[in-house]
Design a protein around this motif. Sequence first.
Motif, PDB file in Angstrom:
ATOM      1  N   ASN A 124       0.726  -1.205  -0.059  1.00  0.00           N
ATOM      2  CA  ASN A 124      -0.144  -0.079   0.129  1.00  0.00           C
ATOM      3  C   ASN A 124       0.909   1.138  -0.005  1.00  0.00           C
ATOM      4  O   ASN A 124       1.743   1.374   0.950  1.00  0.00           O
ATOM      5  N   ALA A 125       0.687   2.225  -1.045  1.00  0.00           N
ATOM      6  CA  ALA A 125       1.442   3.487  -1.116  1.00  0.00           C
ATOM      7  C   ALA A 125       2.723   3.358  -0.953  1.00  0.00           C
ATOM      8  O   ALA A 125       3.583   4.189  -0.255  1.00  0.00           O
ATOM      9  N   ALA A 126       3.322   2.392  -1.420  1.00  0.00           N
ATOM     10  CA  ALA A 126       5.008   2.171  -1.553  1.00  0.00           C
ATOM     11  C   ALA A 126       5.467   2.141  -2.972  1.00  0.00           C
ATOM     12  O   ALA A 126       6.667   2.354  -3.183  1.00  0.00           O
ATOM     13  N   LEU A 127       4.624   1.428  -3.587  1.00  0.00           N
ATOM     14  CA  LEU A 127       5.421   0.818  -4.988  1.00  0.00           C
ATOM     15  C   LEU A 127       5.863   1.990  -5.969  1.00  0.00           C
ATOM     16  O   LEU A 127       6.760   1.970  -6.660  1.00  0.00           O
ATOM     17  N   HIS A 128       5.037   3.171  -5.740  1.00  0.00           N
ATOM     18  CA  HIS A 128       5.467   4.262  -6.622  1.00  0.00           C
ATOM     19  C   HIS A 128       6.734   4.852  -6.167  1.00  0.00           C
ATOM     20  O   HIS A 128       7.315   5.801  -6.860  1.00  0.00           O
ATOM     21  N   TRP A 129       7.242   4.613  -5.225  1.00  0.00           N
ATOM     22  CA  TRP A 129       8.643   5.132  -4.673  1.00  0.00           C
ATOM     23  C   TRP A 129       9.565   4.043  -5.257  1.00  0.00           C
ATOM     24  O   TRP A 129      10.880   4.209  -5.241  1.00  0.00           O
ATOM     25  N   MET A 130       9.215   2.800  -5.864  1.00  0.00           N
ATOM     26  CA  MET A 130      10.343   2.025  -6.297  1.00  0.00           C
ATOM     27  C   MET A 130      10.113   1.954  -7.817  1.00  0.00           C
ATOM     28  O   MET A 130       9.949   1.055  -8.519  1.00  0.00           O
TER      29      MET A 130
ATOM     30  N   MET B 201      -1.109   1.929  -5.242  1.00  0.00           N
ATOM     31  CA  MET B 201      -0.088   2.616  -5.375  1.00  0.00           C
ATOM     32  C   MET B 201      -0.658   4.010  -6.167  1.00  0.00           C
ATOM     33  O   MET B 201      -1.756   4.099  -6.517  1.00  0.00           O
ATOM     34  N   GLY B 202       0.282   4.954  -6.121  1.00  0.00           N
ATOM     35  CA  GLY B 202      -0.122   6.281  -6.987  1.00  0.00           C
ATOM     36  C   GLY B 202      -0.174   5.717  -8.388  1.00  0.00           C
ATOM     37  O   GLY B 202       0.615   5.169  -9.001  1.00  0.00           O
ATOM     38  N   GLY B 203      -1.515   6.170  -9.264  1.00  0.00           N
ATOM     39  CA  GLY B 203      -1.591   5.929 -10.518  1.00  0.00           C
ATOM     40  C   GLY B 203      -1.573   7.081 -11.546  1.00  0.00           C
ATOM     41  O   GLY B 203      -1.323   8.085 -11.006  1.00  0.00           O
TER      42      GLY B 203
ATOM     43  N   GLY C  20      -1.575  10.401 -13.385  1.00  0.00           N
ATOM     44  CA  GLY C  20      -2.108  11.407 -12.752  1.00  0.00           C
ATOM     45  C   GLY C  20      -2.260  11.603 -11.411  1.00  0.00           C
ATOM     46  O   GLY C  20      -2.675  12.632 -10.782  1.00  0.00           O
ATOM     47  N   ASN C  21      -1.704  10.959 -10.553  1.00  0.00           N
ATOM     48  CA  ASN C  21      -1.657  10.935  -9.187  1.00  0.00           C
ATOM     49  C   ASN C  21      -0.832  12.421  -8.591  1.00  0.00           C
ATOM     50  O   ASN C  21       0.079  12.874  -9.160  1.00  0.00           O
ATOM     51  N   VAL C  22      -1.731  13.102  -7.706  1.00  0.00           N
ATOM     52  CA  VAL C  22      -1.172  14.264  -7.282  1.00  0.00           C
ATOM     53  C   VAL C  22      -0.549  15.252  -8.410  1.00  0.00           C
ATOM     54  O   VAL C  22       0.271  15.859  -8.061  1.00  0.00           O
ATOM     55  N   ALA C  23      -1.443  15.204  -9.546  1.00  0.00           N
ATOM     56  CA  ALA C  23      -0.863  15.858 -10.612  1.00  0.00           C
ATOM     57  C   ALA C  23      -0.712  17.333 -10.414  1.00  0.00           C
ATOM     58  O   ALA C  23       0.435  17.949 -10.825  1.00  0.00           O
TER      59      ALA C  23
ATOM     60  N   PRO D  94      10.246  11.973  -8.430  1.00  0.00           N
ATOM     61  CA  PRO D  94      10.913  10.838  -7.566  1.00  0.00           C
ATOM     62  C   PRO D  94       9.846   9.589  -7.838  1.00  0.00           C
ATOM     63  O   PRO D  94      10.012   8.530  -7.113  1.00  0.00           O
ATOM     64  N   TRP D  95       8.753   9.668  -8.412  1.00  0.00           N
ATOM     65  CA  TRP D  95       7.679   8.777  -8.371  1.00  0.00           C
ATOM     66  C   TRP D  95       7.284   8.079  -9.530  1.00  0.00           C
ATOM     67  O   TRP D  95       7.618   8.705 -10.784  1.00  0.00           O
ATOM     68  N   TYR D  96       6.786   6.769  -9.617  1.00  0.00           N
ATOM     69  CA  TYR D  96       6.254   6.035 -10.726  1.00  0.00           C
ATOM     70  C   TYR D  96       4.879   5.928 -10.706  1.00  0.00           C
ATOM     71  O   TYR D  96       4.299   5.228  -9.750  1.00  0.00           O
ATOM     72  N   PHE D  97       4.056   6.668 -11.473  1.00  0.00           N
ATOM     73  CA  PHE D  97       2.693   6.652 -11.312  1.00  0.00           C
ATOM     74  C   PHE D  97       1.948   5.807 -12.750  1.00  0.00           C
ATOM     75  O   PHE D  97       1.957   6.788 -13.601  1.00  0.00           O
ATOM     76  N   PRO D  98       2.157   4.755 -12.841  1.00  0.00           N
ATOM     77  CA  PRO D  98       1.595   4.064 -14.248  1.00  0.00           C
ATOM     78  C   PRO D  98       0.358   3.905 -14.479  1.00  0.00           C
ATOM     79  O   PRO D  98      -0.627   3.940 -13.618  1.00  0.00           O
TER      80      PRO D  98
ATOM     81  N   GLY E   1       2.798  20.416   5.704  1.00  0.00           N
ATOM     82  CA  GLY E   1       2.915  19.109   6.187  1.00  0.00           C
ATOM     83  C   GLY E   1       3.254  18.049   5.292  1.00  0.00           C
ATOM     84  O   GLY E   1       4.343  17.201   5.209  1.00  0.00           O
ATOM     85  N   TRP E   2       2.295  18.042   4.132  1.00  0.00           N
ATOM     86  CA  TRP E   2       2.574  17.021   3.317  1.00  0.00           C
ATOM     87  C   TRP E   2       3.916  16.955   2.371  1.00  0.00           C
ATOM     88  O   TRP E   2       4.651  16.168   2.211  1.00  0.00           O
ATOM     89  N   LEU E   3       4.074  18.447   2.022  1.00  0.00           N
ATOM     90  CA  LEU E   3       5.571  18.520   1.411  1.00  0.00           C
ATOM     91  C   LEU E   3       6.825  18.160   2.100  1.00  0.00           C
ATOM     92  O   LEU E   3       7.561  17.512   1.585  1.00  0.00           O
TER      93      LEU E   3
ATOM     94  N   THR F  37       6.740  15.861   4.436  1.00  0.00           N
ATOM     95  CA  THR F  37       6.740  14.295   4.554  1.00  0.00           C
ATOM     96  C   THR F  37       7.221  13.787   3.259  1.00  0.00           C
ATOM     97  O   THR F  37       7.817  12.619   3.365  1.00  0.00           O
ATOM     98  N   PHE F  38       6.936  14.398   2.195  1.00  0.00           N
ATOM     99  CA  PHE F  38       7.040  13.544   0.879  1.00  0.00           C
ATOM    100  C   PHE F  38       7.810  14.193  -0.317  1.00  0.00           C
ATOM    101  O   PHE F  38       8.075  13.736  -1.179  1.00  0.00           O
ATOM    102  N   ALA F  39       8.042  15.647  -0.256  1.00  0.00           N
ATOM    103  CA  ALA F  39       8.548  16.272  -1.168  1.00  0.00           C
ATOM    104  C   ALA F  39      10.009  16.676  -1.239  1.00  0.00           C
ATOM    105  O   ALA F  39      10.286  17.527  -1.948  1.00  0.00           O
TER     106      ALA F  39
HETATM  107  C1  BEZ Z   1       0.770   8.417  -2.666  1.00  0.00           C
HETATM  108  O1  BEZ Z   1       0.061   8.399  -3.923  1.00  0.00           O
HETATM  109  O2  BEZ Z   1       0.457   7.737  -1.615  1.00  0.00           O
HETATM  110  C2  BEZ Z   1       1.740   9.312  -2.648  1.00  0.00           C
HETATM  111  C3  BEZ Z   1       2.418   9.953  -3.640  1.00  0.00           C
HETATM  112  C4  BEZ Z   1       3.266  10.886  -3.630  1.00  0.00           C
HETATM  113  C5  BEZ Z   1       4.186  11.051  -2.309  1.00  0.00           C
HETATM  114  C6  BEZ Z   1       3.411  10.790  -1.376  1.00  0.00           C
HETATM  115  C7  BEZ Z   1       2.201   9.644  -1.382  1.00  0.00           C
END
Ligand code: BEZ
Length: 253
Positions: free
Chosen positions: A100-106, A131-133, A135-138, A160-164, A198-200, A202-204
């Motif tokens: 869950n919510a991990a593959l887009h980092w790989m 995972m993020g697909g 268009g995720n967080v576009a 840094p993400w893979y959103f297939p 906070g999101w940025l 944590t993730f950006a």
């Molecule tokens: C997610 O889709 O879970 C996600 C994507 C990018 C950064 C953090 C989370």
Amino acid sequence: MTEVAQDWQAARYERHAGFVAELGRPVVDLLAPRAGERILDLGCGDGALTLRLVELGCRVIGVDAAPDMVARARARSLDARLMDGHALTFQRCFDGVLTNAALHWMRRDPAAVAAGVARALVPGGRFAGEMGGHGNVAAIVTALIAVLEARGLDGAAAVPWYFPTPEEYRAVLEGAGFAVERIELIARPTPLPTDLGGWLATFAEPFLGRLPEVTRDAAREDVLRLLRPSLCDRRGRWTADYVRLRFLARLPA
Ligand code: BEZ
């Protein structure tokens, strides 16, 4: 351009992204784990969802590449191991793999990740994930790219993400020997428990961490200013434009 890795801190993650495990419950339902089954949680993070699998009576191992997250999962008395998802070392020992919510980092080699999952499963074993697909967080990605480019950097190279798309990821799964039973994109606008700042944090970091430290606060403010009209309501509540890719795949028996 040198890559900047995300620095994973469990306490910050729980504060700003505690919703991730809660919203991951449909993936557990999709896996439909039965008591006694051996389950691998790939990218287990702080172990919140891993714990759910244990509570369902499964024998669970979690793996994650971030030491602070693995330490938090172990503090929950889980069997959590530090391991890169590209180099899973398990051979035919799980009935199911959940992620869950991990593959887009790989994103370095998704085919190697899927092949490692296939090796880890017994014949007939199943792989359920979200995972993020595509268009995720576009909107967020676009604003981050714009802010880097305004400072003379190649913003797209920082992603840094893979959103297939479903088609792309179906091919990855089939290439590893899986039969895909379900795969779909699900738009899931997600209210943030704190705010986009906070999101940025944590993730950006892979984006803003490319800038000289003294300029980062101003860059973060620019991202918030660009996104406020579309992601923040009049009461100051932020919603991230998540799009999930959810799938269930199975190995031949
Ligand atoms: C997610 O889709 O879970 C996600 C994507 C990018 C950064 C953090 C989370």
